[in-house]
Design a protein around this motif. Structure first.
Motif: not given
Ligand code: ZN
Ligand code: KG4
Length: 348
Positions: A302, A111, A115
């Motif tokens: 996100d 994740h 980013h």
């Molecule tokens: Zn995040």
């Protein structure tokens, strides 16, 4: 090459389509904020159930927007961790089922690498090497990024992540989850210096940070205030909090740039949307002839585009033999706790 990106690690279902020649073709995010707001934070079971409801319609939506069909897909990138296990399982299961049916590979993405690489979707995009400041609800890290996949951790938070500190401060100020945007907007109405809050570890010799003391200082200020609901007090407290956070992040980021003799800073994660942080980092880097990059605002929090971007970058760095290992994998798993450097170790 056409890559579908899926993100479901927490409270956003994100889906995107990226083409290695044409860039981002379409992306869509469904946020569960309204659902979790009632509870003051993310409820994992509700998050998983909502991802299940959203993910397929969102995939259909982005395919239609891009004028593509499932048969056009060459690979699927999916967040494999870190995050909520049940939520991650939704994206990962859908990715594997779809890829199995289409006979295409699935690439598990970290994740935070997503980013970080969301910055590649900015124009202009940063060039390696750079210092990365990763600031989200779960992470506050400073890294040296020499090239794609090479991440050296230089500094970390010893306790709360900075996004978490924003969220807890928002709660103390009676604002809803997630608190970052609200606290930031309230701070705009306050005056600097009226409420002075501690800057934890600002002068520590290393690049580590700590935000739990700051949160306690906010709590104490609220408890001691004659009228904690007074608009002026709330705005000044928000300003004091934001000033302290921005001071620590900017000081540590500049220190890292100097220490590593680099001139490029890349900021990533939900808190990179913060107005005051952006302004301060622009100022501090410009003063020193350095450059700072942020992801496009919509891609700070996100989303699936960052996962598709990271997946595509990974595929480009793999040999055909390595890619072949990612077909028809029936033993897939999720990694709710996963360090970025472990993910990076997968890359040769
Ligand atoms: Zn995040
Ligand atoms: O990256 P993200 O969407 O999810 C995680 O991976 O954690 O980050 C969410 C965090 C939340 O704590 C939220 O309050 C914070 O990012 N955030 C902000 C802003 N927008 C989102 N914090 C400060 N200012 C903002 N404008």
């Amino acid at each position: 090459m056409l890559v579908l990106g899926l993100e479901s690690s927490c409270d956003e279902t994100g889906v995107a389509l990226i083409d290695d020649q044409k860039g981002l073709l379409a992306h869509a995010v469904h946020t569960q904020i309204d659902m979790h707001k009632l509870y003051g934070g993310v409820v994992p079971e509700l998050a998983s159930r909502d991802h299940i409801r959203r993910v397929i319609p969102l995939i259909e939506q982005v395919l239609e927007e891009a004028g593509k069909t499932k048969a056009d897909l060459d690979a699927i990138a999916v967040t494999q961790g870190p995050g909520l296990a049940g939520a991650l399982l939704v994206g990962v299961s859908v990715a594997h089922a779809l890829a199995f049916a289409l006979d295409i590979p699935v690439i598990g993405v970290h994740h935070m690498e997503g980013h970080l690489l969301a910055n590649l979707l900015a124009d202009p995009a940063p060039q390696f090497p750079f210092i990365a400041l990763l600031v989200s609800g779960g992470h506050t890290q400073i890294m040296k990024v020499t090239r794609f996949g090479q991440y050296e951790l230089l500094g970390d938070t010893l306790d709360d992540a900075v996004g978490e500190a924003f969220d807890k401060t928002a709660q103390l100020l009676g604002m809803c989850y997630p608190g970052g945007p609200g606290v930031s907007a309230l701070a705009e109405k306050g005056l600097s210096g009226v409420i002075d809050l501690p800057r934890p570890m600002l002068h520590a010799p290393n690049l580590d940070m700590s935000f739990s003391g700051l949160k306690t200082a906010v709590l104490t200020a609220v408890q001691k205030a004659p009228d904690a609901n007074a608009p002026e007090f709330r705005a000044n407290l928000a300003r004091g909090f934001v000033d302290a956070v921005v001071d620590v992040l900017a000081t540590k980021a500049i220190k890292a740039l100097k220490q590593e003799k680099l001139k490029t800073l890349v900021v990533a994660g939900g808190v990179s949307a913060n107005k005051q942080l952006r302004e301060r980092l622009r100022l501090e880097t410009a003063k020193r002839g350095m450059k700072v990059f942020f992801p496009p605002i919509k891609l700070c929090t996100d989303n699936g585009a960052m996962i598709a971007t990271a997946g595509l970058a990974r595929i480009k760095h793999m040999s055909q033999d390595e890619i072949n290992l990612h077909f028809k994998n029936l033993r897939f798993n999720v990694k709710p706790r996963w360090q970025l450097k472990e993910a990076a170790a997968d890359i040769g």
